[in-house]
Design a protein around this motif. Structure first.
Motif, short mmCIF file in Angstrom:
data_model
loop_
_atom_site.label_atom_id
_atom_site.label_comp_id
_atom_site.label_asym_id
_atom_site.label_seq_id
_atom_site.Cartn_x
_atom_site.Cartn_y
_atom_site.Cartn_z
N CYS A 8 0.85 -1.19 0.00
CA CYS A 8 0.00 0.00 0.00
C CYS A 8 0.89 1.24 0.00
O CYS A 8 1.76 1.39 0.85
CB CYS A 8 -0.90 -0.01 1.24
SG CYS A 8 -1.86 1.49 1.42
N HIS A 10 -0.02 4.13 0.62
CA HIS A 10 -0.50 5.05 1.63
C HIS A 10 0.04 4.70 3.02
O HIS A 10 0.60 5.54 3.71
CB HIS A 10 -2.03 5.02 1.62
CG HIS A 10 -2.65 6.21 2.26
ND1 HIS A 10 -3.38 6.12 3.42
CD2 HIS A 10 -2.66 7.51 1.89
CE1 HIS A 10 -3.81 7.32 3.75
NE2 HIS A 10 -3.39 8.18 2.85
N CYS A 11 -0.10 3.41 3.43
CA CYS A 11 0.30 3.04 4.80
C CYS A 11 1.40 1.98 4.83
O CYS A 11 1.79 1.53 5.91
CB CYS A 11 -0.91 2.57 5.60
SG CYS A 11 -1.51 0.93 5.16
N SER A 13 1.38 -1.13 4.16
CA SER A 13 0.99 -2.50 4.49
C SER A 13 1.38 -3.44 3.35
O SER A 13 1.32 -3.08 2.18
CB SER A 13 -0.52 -2.60 4.73
OG SER A 13 -0.88 -1.98 5.92
N CYS A 22 -6.27 -1.91 0.11
CA CYS A 22 -5.53 -2.16 1.33
C CYS A 22 -6.49 -2.60 2.43
O CYS A 22 -7.54 -1.98 2.64
CB CYS A 22 -4.80 -0.88 1.75
SG CYS A 22 -3.95 -1.06 3.33
N CYS A 25 -6.12 0.40 5.40
CA CYS A 25 -6.61 1.78 5.24
C CYS A 25 -7.55 1.93 4.05
O CYS A 25 -8.00 3.04 3.76
CB CYS A 25 -5.43 2.74 5.10
SG CYS A 25 -4.59 2.65 3.50
ZN LIG Z 1 -2.98 1.03 3.40
#
Ligand SMILES: [Zn+2]
Length: 105
Positions: A8, A10-11, A13, A22, A25
């Motif tokens: 991911c 964004h985070c 993961s 994801c 998130c």
């Molecule tokens: Zn994420």
């Protein structure tokens, strides 16, 4: 051998390649990457009655591997001696199935 996964953006993961969102998130900004495939056997089962296409390979082991990177993946085990906590790593990917082998580390 490295294991293909999605990460991911964004985070950060780590997810199975089959995921499109994801699971932490819900972002859909995932990128393909690879991680170290070393881990330990978390659980296993011995297959005696297999689907028709694998019938000539019985008996064989399906293992659940807890990777050092945190993810748990299922795969086949190339070997005859299976024990919980055996160190393993990915050896090959065949027909979209992961084949693991025991390591000595
Ligand atoms: Zn994420």
């Amino acid at each position: 051998m490295k294991l293909p996964v999605k990460r991911c953006k964004h985070c950060q993961s780590i997810l199975y390649t089959s995921k499109y969102h994801c699971t932490s998130c819900y972002s859909d900004e995932l990128e393909l990457t690879e991680i170290d495939s070393k881990g330990k056997i978390y659980s296993y089962t011995k297959i005696h009655a297999a689907p028709k296409q694998f019938a000539d390979q019985t008996p064989y082991y399906i293992i659940l591997v807890h990777l050092d990177q945190g993810l748990r993946v299922t795969g086949r085990f190339n070997g005859n001696q299976v024990e919980i906590n055996t160190p393993v790593e990915l050896e090959e990917i065949k027909d979209r199935a992961y084949f693991f082998k025991a390591t000595t580390a």
